[in-house]
Design a protein around this motif. Structure first.
Motif, mmCIF file in Angstrom:
data_model
loop_
_atom_site.group_PDB
_atom_site.id
_atom_site.type_symbol
_atom_site.label_atom_id
_atom_site.label_comp_id
_atom_site.label_asym_id
_atom_site.label_seq_id
_atom_site.Cartn_x
_atom_site.Cartn_y
_atom_site.Cartn_z
ATOM 1 N N GLY A 1 -0.522 0.223 -3.715
ATOM 2 C CA GLY A 1 0.749 0.927 -3.795
ATOM 3 C C GLY A 1 1.421 0.815 -5.149
ATOM 4 O O GLY A 1 0.873 0.272 -6.117
ATOM 5 N N THR A 2 2.665 1.320 -5.207
ATOM 6 C CA THR A 2 3.450 1.327 -6.441
ATOM 7 C C THR A 2 4.632 0.369 -6.311
ATOM 8 O O THR A 2 5.386 0.434 -5.349
ATOM 9 C CB THR A 2 3.975 2.745 -6.741
ATOM 10 O OG1 THR A 2 2.874 3.628 -6.945
ATOM 11 C CG2 THR A 2 4.849 2.742 -7.993
ATOM 12 N N THR A 3 4.764 -0.510 -7.281
ATOM 13 C CA THR A 3 5.913 -1.408 -7.363
ATOM 14 C C THR A 3 6.833 -0.886 -8.462
ATOM 15 O O THR A 3 6.418 -0.734 -9.614
ATOM 16 C CB THR A 3 5.476 -2.841 -7.689
ATOM 17 O OG1 THR A 3 4.615 -3.328 -6.637
ATOM 18 C CG2 THR A 3 6.678 -3.767 -7.807
ATOM 19 N N GLY B 1 -1.794 -2.876 -7.813
ATOM 20 C CA GLY B 1 -1.675 -1.424 -7.787
ATOM 21 C C GLY B 1 -1.028 -0.895 -9.057
ATOM 22 O O GLY B 1 -1.426 -1.233 -10.171
ATOM 23 N N THR B 2 0.009 -0.066 -8.875
ATOM 24 C CA THR B 2 0.724 0.545 -9.996
ATOM 25 C C THR B 2 2.057 -0.158 -10.206
ATOM 26 O O THR B 2 2.771 -0.434 -9.246
ATOM 27 C CB THR B 2 0.973 2.040 -9.735
ATOM 28 O OG1 THR B 2 -0.294 2.707 -9.640
ATOM 29 C CG2 THR B 2 1.787 2.673 -10.844
ATOM 30 N N GLY C 1 -2.709 -3.226 -12.426
ATOM 31 C CA GLY C 1 -3.706 -2.179 -12.226
ATOM 32 C C GLY C 1 -3.424 -0.990 -13.127
ATOM 33 O O GLY C 1 -4.137 -0.726 -14.094
ATOM 34 N N THR C 2 -2.328 -0.269 -12.837
ATOM 35 C CA THR C 2 -1.942 0.901 -13.611
ATOM 36 C C THR C 2 -0.479 0.776 -14.019
ATOM 37 O O THR C 2 0.370 0.475 -13.179
ATOM 38 C CB THR C 2 -2.134 2.200 -12.800
ATOM 39 O OG1 THR C 2 -3.504 2.301 -12.416
ATOM 40 C CG2 THR C 2 -1.757 3.421 -13.622
ATOM 41 N N LEU C 3 -0.204 1.029 -15.281
ATOM 42 C CA LEU C 3 1.161 0.971 -15.791
ATOM 43 C C LEU C 3 1.715 2.383 -15.934
ATOM 44 O O LEU C 3 1.046 3.263 -16.484
ATOM 45 C CB LEU C 3 1.188 0.277 -17.148
ATOM 46 C CG LEU C 3 2.567 0.036 -17.766
ATOM 47 C CD1 LEU C 3 3.274 -1.103 -17.032
ATOM 48 C CD2 LEU C 3 2.440 -0.299 -19.245
ATOM 49 N N THR C 4 2.933 2.605 -15.445
ATOM 50 C CA THR C 4 3.582 3.898 -15.631
ATOM 51 C C THR C 4 5.031 3.673 -16.048
ATOM 52 O O THR C 4 5.574 2.589 -15.920
ATOM 53 C CB THR C 4 3.563 4.749 -14.343
ATOM 54 O OG1 THR C 4 4.298 4.067 -13.310
ATOM 55 C CG2 THR C 4 2.148 5.015 -13.866
ATOM 56 N N GLY C 5 5.660 4.742 -16.513
ATOM 57 C CA GLY C 5 7.059 4.665 -16.894
ATOM 58 C C GLY C 5 7.254 4.101 -18.283
ATOM 59 O O GLY C 5 6.308 3.819 -19.018
ATOM 60 N N ASN D 1 0.817 -1.211 0.000
ATOM 61 C CA ASN D 1 0.000 0.000 0.000
ATOM 62 C C ASN D 1 0.849 1.258 0.000
ATOM 63 O O ASN D 1 0.337 2.359 0.228
ATOM 64 C CB ASN D 1 -0.939 0.010 1.211
ATOM 65 C CG ASN D 1 -2.045 -1.026 1.090
ATOM 66 O OD1 ASN D 1 -2.520 -1.313 -0.014
ATOM 67 N ND2 ASN D 1 -2.444 -1.610 2.204
ATOM 68 N N ALA D 2 2.148 1.110 -0.258
ATOM 69 C CA ALA D 2 3.059 2.263 -0.283
ATOM 70 C C ALA D 2 3.944 2.142 -1.520
ATOM 71 O O ALA D 2 3.446 2.179 -2.637
ATOM 72 C CB ALA D 2 3.871 2.321 1.012
#
Length: 203
Positions: A52-54, A71-72, A94-98, A35-36
């Motif tokens: 959270g973000t992995t 998460g992300t 969940g959400t893809l970034t980068g 969650n972080a």
């Protein structure tokens, strides 16, 4: 957990509640909820629950079959490696970034491939390598990435042509997440069809 570097394994259920945790996934023997922020120092070998973000830290991150990051997932300029000589493996995010790269297996006889399933995101992922299983002609596109909302996501195919059993395979994309594969006969010369010694004249 509330932050820091994890230097030993943890049995049972683990929840990353706040801060940033630096650790390989292999340190978590039970279920994991993030969650972080988790700076992932090895491969995606189990599910990561939570909001959270992995963040990927290894240059080449191996992905086992049917893995979920709820998460992300921050690609962080790393490579998701799904190549294990088995096609149709799935990574659910969940959400893809980068920005990052992707390597997959494709089975042309079964007409399936390893794939990502996303809710959405703002990331860019480039398909850079394909391992072809059971090569043959295929006339339909294969879905490599599916997303509920792909409006801010980018998919690029940058795979070298492959020469297999006298055929050249080329890889392109015309729409988000869809891989197109074309096959053509190699450019062969007259000598390619001759073995041994030819006697007489050709007229």
């Amino acid at each position: 957990l509330t932050g820091g570097s994890l230097l030993k394994t943890i049995e049972g259920t683990t929840v990353i509640a706040s801060g940033t945790v630096n650790s390989p996934l292999s340190n978590f023997k039970g279920t994991l909820t993030n969650n972080a922020t988790l700076n992932l120092a090895d491969n995606l070998t189990k599910n990561i629950a939570g909001t959270g973000t992995t963040v990927l830290q290894s240059d080449n991150v191996e992905v086992t079959t049917a893995t979920t990051v709820a998460g992300t997932l921050d690609l962080n300029n790393k490579t998701l490696d799904m190549q294990n000589s088995v096609s149709n493996d799935a990574l659910t995010i969940g959400t893809l970034t980068g920005t990052g790269k992707l390597k997959i297996d494709v089975d042309l006889t079964a007409k399936n491939a390893d794939y990502l399933s996303l809710s959405g995101g703002t990331g860019t992922i480039t398909l850079t390598d394909i391992s072809i299983l059971n090569p043959m002609q295929i006339d339909t596109g294969l879905t490599i990435i599916s997303a509920s909302d792909s409006s801010k996501l980018n998919f690029i195919v940058d795979v070298d042509d492959k020469e297999i059993a006298g055929y050249t395979y080329k890889f392109t994309t015309n729409s988000f997440g869809v891989l197109s594969i074309s096959r053509s006969i190699e450019n062969l010369t007259f000598e390619d069809f001759i073995t041994g010694t030819v006697k007489g004249k050709l007229v």
